[in-house]
Design an enzyme around this catalytic site. Structure first.
Site, mmCIF file in Angstrom:
data_model
loop_
_atom_site.group_PDB
_atom_site.id
_atom_site.type_symbol
_atom_site.label_atom_id
_atom_site.label_comp_id
_atom_site.label_asym_id
_atom_site.label_seq_id
_atom_site.Cartn_x
_atom_site.Cartn_y
_atom_site.Cartn_z
ATOM 1 N N GLU A 153 0.781 -1.151 0.047
ATOM 2 C CA GLU A 153 0.045 -0.106 -0.006
ATOM 3 C C GLU A 153 0.813 1.180 -0.048
ATOM 4 O O GLU A 153 2.001 1.280 0.771
ATOM 5 C CB GLU A 153 -0.719 -0.004 1.402
ATOM 6 N N PHE A 154 0.577 2.477 -0.791
ATOM 7 C CA PHE A 154 1.404 3.504 -0.774
ATOM 8 C C PHE A 154 0.574 4.804 -0.364
ATOM 9 O O PHE A 154 0.866 5.757 -0.865
ATOM 10 C CB PHE A 154 2.058 3.617 -2.271
ATOM 11 N N GLU A 157 -1.927 8.700 4.949
ATOM 12 C CA GLU A 157 -3.115 9.148 5.691
ATOM 13 C C GLU A 157 -3.423 10.761 5.513
ATOM 14 O O GLU A 157 -2.855 11.425 5.268
ATOM 15 C CB GLU A 157 -2.702 9.127 7.109
ATOM 16 N N LYS A 206 8.352 -1.560 -1.031
ATOM 17 C CA LYS A 206 7.336 -0.778 0.068
ATOM 18 C C LYS A 206 8.604 -0.335 1.062
ATOM 19 O O LYS A 206 8.534 0.820 1.424
ATOM 20 C CB LYS A 206 6.555 -1.922 0.690
ATOM 21 N N ASN A 210 9.493 3.897 1.474
ATOM 22 C CA ASN A 210 9.346 4.494 2.490
ATOM 23 C C ASN A 210 10.538 5.208 3.141
ATOM 24 O O ASN A 210 10.645 6.259 3.701
ATOM 25 C CB ASN A 210 8.553 4.000 3.616
ATOM 26 N N GLY A 255 11.188 20.768 8.158
ATOM 27 C CA GLY A 255 10.388 20.886 9.256
ATOM 28 C C GLY A 255 10.896 20.074 10.680
ATOM 29 O O GLY A 255 11.993 20.116 10.688
ATOM 30 N N CYS A 262 4.066 5.098 9.841
ATOM 31 C CA CYS A 262 4.813 4.279 8.818
ATOM 32 C C CYS A 262 6.508 4.588 8.821
ATOM 33 O O CYS A 262 7.152 3.668 8.814
ATOM 34 C CB CYS A 262 4.297 4.691 7.561
ATOM 35 N N ARG A 329 0.729 9.085 16.217
ATOM 36 C CA ARG A 329 1.565 8.178 16.295
ATOM 37 C C ARG A 329 2.849 8.716 15.901
ATOM 38 O O ARG A 329 2.944 9.311 14.960
ATOM 39 C CB ARG A 329 1.609 6.845 15.565
HETATM 40 C C1 UGA Z 1 3.619 7.338 4.151
HETATM 41 C C2 UGA Z 1 3.968 7.497 2.510
HETATM 42 O O1 UGA Z 1 4.014 8.691 2.130
HETATM 43 C C3 UGA Z 1 2.973 6.695 1.936
HETATM 44 O O2 UGA Z 1 3.412 6.550 0.707
HETATM 45 C C4 UGA Z 1 3.129 5.410 2.716
HETATM 46 O O3 UGA Z 1 1.721 4.460 1.959
HETATM 47 C C5 UGA Z 1 2.603 5.313 3.989
HETATM 48 O O4 UGA Z 1 3.586 6.029 4.737
HETATM 49 C C6 UGA Z 1 2.382 3.926 4.667
HETATM 50 O O5 UGA Z 1 3.367 3.237 4.689
HETATM 51 O O6 UGA Z 1 1.448 3.250 4.828
HETATM 52 P P1 UGA Z 1 1.773 8.860 5.680
HETATM 53 O O7 UGA Z 1 2.505 8.269 6.840
HETATM 54 O O8 UGA Z 1 0.481 8.806 5.746
HETATM 55 O O9 UGA Z 1 2.606 8.241 4.372
HETATM 56 O O10 UGA Z 1 2.445 10.491 5.777
HETATM 57 P P2 UGA Z 1 3.241 11.312 4.779
HETATM 58 O O11 UGA Z 1 2.357 12.409 4.248
HETATM 59 O O12 UGA Z 1 4.156 10.616 3.883
HETATM 60 O O13 UGA Z 1 4.214 12.256 5.949
HETATM 61 C C7 UGA Z 1 4.877 11.571 6.739
HETATM 62 C C8 UGA Z 1 5.703 12.480 7.794
HETATM 63 O O14 UGA Z 1 6.816 13.120 6.839
HETATM 64 C C9 UGA Z 1 5.023 13.502 8.115
HETATM 65 O O15 UGA Z 1 5.158 13.589 9.735
HETATM 66 C C10 UGA Z 1 5.145 14.627 7.534
HETATM 67 O O16 UGA Z 1 5.043 15.851 8.353
HETATM 68 C C11 UGA Z 1 6.796 14.452 7.216
HETATM 69 N N1 UGA Z 1 7.060 15.356 5.919
HETATM 70 C C12 UGA Z 1 6.636 15.015 4.811
HETATM 71 C C13 UGA Z 1 7.986 16.129 5.874
HETATM 72 O O17 UGA Z 1 8.606 16.482 7.212
HETATM 73 N N2 UGA Z 1 8.370 16.906 4.985
HETATM 74 C C14 UGA Z 1 7.783 16.587 3.789
HETATM 75 O O18 UGA Z 1 8.257 17.268 2.409
HETATM 76 C C15 UGA Z 1 6.963 15.580 3.427
#
Ligand code: UGA
Length: 442
Positions: A153-154, A157, A206, A210, A255, A262, A329
């Site tokens: 899954e990609f 959230e 996967k 990540n 940030g 994940c 989380r």
């Molecule tokens: C992540 C992956 O993006 C999905 O492709 C994957 O399916 C999912 O994990 C999983 O393994 O189930 P997610 O954890 O929902 O998705 O969140 P992201 O939008 O990827 O953000 C993750 C973290 O990175 C957040 O804390 C966000 O604030 C941080 N982030 C993201 C940054 O600090 N900078 C960025 O440029 C992008």
């Protein structure tokens, strides 16, 4: 679409529920299975157990139209199905490895309850080689023929429904062609690129994806930390880098680090997977270390600014690990709150959605406000932890009106330096020069 398939999805967390709802939306008949009776009852009423924009509406629509149903009963769920999706959690164990207990339990359930040939599809993130173990475990408990396919899954959230219909690819891993073709056919209506691999490659894709994204974040955060010391502005640096198509402009937002269910779990698991074959994954270890430090950066900045945080009241704005989710989380707000309290500060916190979940994981001493204004009123300083739209839209006048000291520590670069300069507040952000009143006055 060819014939709709009869499908069971085991586990109704983020991955399972979104998968079940999405498969029913494209026409399949889906039964979602969860052990939790109260969860199943509320899903039947159209109330999803998770906050995910757009999910409730699609869930209710497909339930009402009869393509989607929920049960706690495995026998009922697996009766006559052609495909079973495994979407239960693989939580992190103390040593960082992924815990397989839920997966193993599902395998035994599948073996005990199937009576016709099925394809078992693994959606959960599992260490390389797990699908072969799944095959073994089911095989030792049943004589009914079946195949195993890996379909990681990609989804993100907060935009899971959007991603389902607009994702970049669908990976289908299998060691035989026929079941891979069936799963490809099932997914065809999503209209996304389908890429077929062997079982182990799919599992690795996967983790590697990540880990790579986490690496991108830790990399840009390190560049941000260096930039702020050298007078460069990380937003300009990231934008300039992003023009290069080989680098890409996404996922370069500096940030206070990555959180969620994940990246932290999967990076640690991949380090352990590598360690298991005597490979020291130094690069990924550094990514994790950088992130651990980054999550505490606002506290470090505040300590440097104030000297001591003893007796300071901090308004913490945004608590979830990222916007549009109530998921706490591995959120940076957790370690930040712990550290602030250790340093003698008090905290009044606000989040548009995640407050209830936050109460379970933040230190007990944290107080909660019902609005941004209530949190700011009488606080010395504001810590911005999550870039919710509501928080990005707070005007500097609001900070100025309520904060005693008028200093802001912005962990998500929500405001422009221009605005900050005009505001006459002390403004600290990530990878950009501080805006300080005394400097402006000089
Ligand atoms: C992540 C992956 O993006 C999905 O492709 C994957 O399916 C999912 O994990 C999983 O393994 O189930 P997610 O954890 O929902 O998705 O969140 P992201 O939008 O990827 O953000 C993750 C973290 O990175 C957040 O804390 C966000 O604030 C941080 N982030 C993201 C940054 O600090 N900078 C960025 O440029 C992008």
């Amino acid at each position: 679409m060819n014939e709709p398939k009869k499908i069971a999805v085991v586990g109704t967390g983020y991955v399972g529920l979104v998968t079940g709802v999405a498969l029913s939306e494209i026409g399949h008949n889906v039964m979602c299975v969860d052990l939790d009776e109260s969860k199943v009852e509320s899903m039947k009423k159209g109330i999803s157990p998770i906050y995910e924009p757009g999910l409730d509406e699609l869930m209710l629509k497909n339930y009402t139209e009869g393509r989607l149903n929920f049960t706690t009963n495995h026998e009922e769920a697996f009766n006559g199905v052609e495909v079973i999706y495994i979407a239960v959690g693989t939580p992190e164990k103390k040593d960082g490895t992924a815990d397989m207990k839920y997966i193993n339990a599902v395998c035994v359930d599948i073996a005990n309850n199937i009576s016709n040939r099925v394809i078992v599809v693994t959606k959960s993130t599992v260490p390389v080689g797990t699908n072969e173990q799944i095959e073994e475990l089911i095989k030792t408990n049943t004589n009914v023929p079946f195949n195993v396919v890996s379909n990681p899954e990609f989804l993100r959230e907060g935009s899971a429904i959007y991603d389902t219909f607009n994702g970049d690819r669908i990976i289908i891993g299998s060691d035989s062609e026929e079941p891979a073709n069936v799963i490809a056919e099932i997914n065809k209506p999503f209209g996304l690129e389908i890429y077929k691999t062997n079982l182990r490659s799919a599992e690795m894709i996967k983790y590697a994806s990540n880990a790579f994204l986490a690496t991108k974040i830790s990399f840009i955060n390190e560049i941000a930390n260096i930039s702020s010391l050298l007078g460069a502005n990380i937003e300009e640096v990231a934008a300039g880098m992003g023009f290069d198509k080989r680098i890409g402009s996404n996922f370069l937002n500096a940030g206070i680090g990555y959180g969620g269910s994940c990246f932290p779990k999967d990076t640690k698991a991949l380090v352990q997977i590598a360690g298991g074959i005597d490979h020291n994954f130094n690069l990924l270890k550094a990514v994790i270390e950088v992130n651990n430090k980054q999550q505490l950066l606002l506290v470090e900045k505040a300590k440097a600014y104030y000297g001591s945080l003893k007796g300071k009241k901090v308004a913490m704005l945004g608590l979830a690990f990222k916007p549009n989710t109530d998921d706490m989380r591995e959120a940076a707000s957790i370690v930040t709150a712990e550290e602030l309290i250790l340093a003698g500060a008090s905290i009044i916190a606000y989040d548009p959605i995640a407050m209830e979940n936050a109460k379970e994981v933040l230190p007990e001493a944290v107080e909660y406000a019902n609005t941004v204004e209530e949190a700011l009123n009488g606080a010395d300083t504001a810590f911005i932890m999550t870039e919710w739209e509501e928080i990005k839209n707070i005007s500097f006048n609001v900070f100025k009106k309520h904060l005693i000291d008028g200093s802001i520590f912005d962990g998500r670069n929500c405001y422009s330096l221009e605005e900050a300069r005009l505001s006459q507040l002390d403004y600290h952000s990530i990878g950009r020069p501080d805006v300080l009143r005394r400097k402006i006055l000089v």
